[in-house]
Motif scaffolding. Structure first.
Motif, PDB file in Angstrom:
ATOM      1  N   LEU A   1      47.450  38.830  40.678  1.00  0.00           N
ATOM      2  CA  LEU A   1      47.110  37.447  40.371  1.00  0.00           C
ATOM      3  C   LEU A   1      46.862  37.374  38.878  1.00  0.00           C
ATOM      4  O   LEU A   1      45.926  37.996  38.363  1.00  0.00           O
ATOM      5  CB  LEU A   1      45.865  37.006  41.145  1.00  0.00           C
TER       6      LEU A   1
ATOM      7  N   TYR B   1      48.029  29.941  40.511  1.00  0.00           N
ATOM      8  CA  TYR B   1      48.352  30.468  41.834  1.00  0.00           C
ATOM      9  C   TYR B   1      47.116  30.637  42.718  1.00  0.00           C
ATOM     10  O   TYR B   1      47.166  31.338  43.729  1.00  0.00           O
ATOM     11  CB  TYR B   1      49.087  31.804  41.698  1.00  0.00           C
ATOM     12  N   SER B   2      46.029  29.990  42.374  1.00  0.00           N
ATOM     13  CA  SER B   2      44.788  30.151  43.130  1.00  0.00           C
ATOM     14  C   SER B   2      44.928  29.711  44.585  1.00  0.00           C
ATOM     15  O   SER B   2      44.304  30.290  45.473  1.00  0.00           O
ATOM     16  CB  SER B   2      43.635  29.419  42.456  1.00  0.00           C
TER      17      SER B   2
ATOM     18  N   THR C   1      46.218  35.236  50.573  1.00  0.00           N
ATOM     19  CA  THR C   1      46.956  36.496  50.567  1.00  0.00           C
ATOM     20  C   THR C   1      46.412  37.466  51.600  1.00  0.00           C
ATOM     21  O   THR C   1      45.227  37.482  51.898  1.00  0.00           O
ATOM     22  CB  THR C   1      46.960  37.152  49.170  1.00  0.00           C
TER      23      THR C   1
ATOM     24  N   THR D   1      44.050  41.988  39.174  1.00  0.00           N
ATOM     25  CA  THR D   1      43.699  40.696  38.604  1.00  0.00           C
ATOM     26  C   THR D   1      42.689  40.877  37.468  1.00  0.00           C
ATOM     27  O   THR D   1      42.400  41.996  37.066  1.00  0.00           O
ATOM     28  CB  THR D   1      43.160  39.745  39.699  1.00  0.00           C
TER      29      THR D   1
ATOM     30  N   CYS E   1      44.617  43.744  45.112  1.00  0.00           N
ATOM     31  CA  CYS E   1      45.181  42.794  44.164  1.00  0.00           C
ATOM     32  C   CYS E   1      44.746  43.170  42.755  1.00  0.00           C
ATOM     33  O   CYS E   1      43.559  43.343  42.479  1.00  0.00           O
ATOM     34  CB  CYS E   1      44.720  41.377  44.482  1.00  0.00           C
TER      35      CYS E   1
ATOM     36  N   SER F   1      46.598  32.610  46.291  1.00  0.00           N
ATOM     37  CA  SER F   1      45.761  33.805  46.288  1.00  0.00           C
ATOM     38  C   SER F   1      44.696  33.768  47.367  1.00  0.00           C
ATOM     39  O   SER F   1      44.355  34.801  47.945  1.00  0.00           O
ATOM     40  CB  SER F   1      45.118  34.009  44.916  1.00  0.00           C
TER      41      SER F   1
ATOM     42  N   LEU G   1      51.963  37.238  46.202  1.00  0.00           N
ATOM     43  CA  LEU G   1      50.777  36.811  46.936  1.00  0.00           C
ATOM     44  C   LEU G   1      51.074  36.305  48.340  1.00  0.00           C
ATOM     45  O   LEU G   1      50.339  36.595  49.279  1.00  0.00           O
ATOM     46  CB  LEU G   1      50.046  35.710  46.152  1.00  0.00           C
TER      47      LEU G   1
END
Length: 87
Positions: free
Chosen positions: A51, A56-57, A63, A70, A68, A60, A40
Motif C-alpha cells: 500500500l 487505495y485506502s 485486502t 506500507t 502488507c 486496502s 490489494l
C-alpha cells in the motif's frame, strides 16, 4: 494468468525475505511462508501486497493479504489481521 514481468519461485519464508531487504523481523515470524506478491484486491492469506497511496485506502481495508508493505501513515487503512511491514 502468467505475469510477463516475473516468475514466481516461491514460497519463501517471510523471515528470509525481511533479512534480504534489511528489515527487522519485529514480530518474530519464522515459519510463515509467502507464496506470491499480489495487488490489494486479489491477494490471499498466502500472499504479500503493498500500500503506497491513500488513494487505495478503500481497497486496502478489504485486502486478504497476510502481509502488507506500507508506511507508518498508511498502516491505519489496513485490516487488523494484515501484518504490516513498515518501510
Amino acid at each position: 494468468m502468467n505475469n510477463p514481468f516475473f516468475k514466481n519461485k516461491g514460497p519463501f519464508q517471510i523471515d528470509k525475505l525481511l533479512k534480504l531487504s534489511g528489515l527487522k523481523n519485529n514480530n518474530n515470524f519464522k515459519s510463515t511462508k509467502i507464496h506470491d506478491i499480489k495487488d490489494l484486491s486479489t491477494s490471499t492469506s498466502k500472499d504479500i501486497t503493498f500500500l503506497h497511496s491513500k488513494k487505495y485506502s478503500n481497497l486496502s481495508s478489504e485486502t486478504k493479504a497476510f502481509f502488507c508493505i506500507t508506511t507508518e501513515s498508511l498502516k491505519k487503512f489496513l485490516p487488523v489481521k494484515c501484518n504490516k511491514i513498515i518501510v
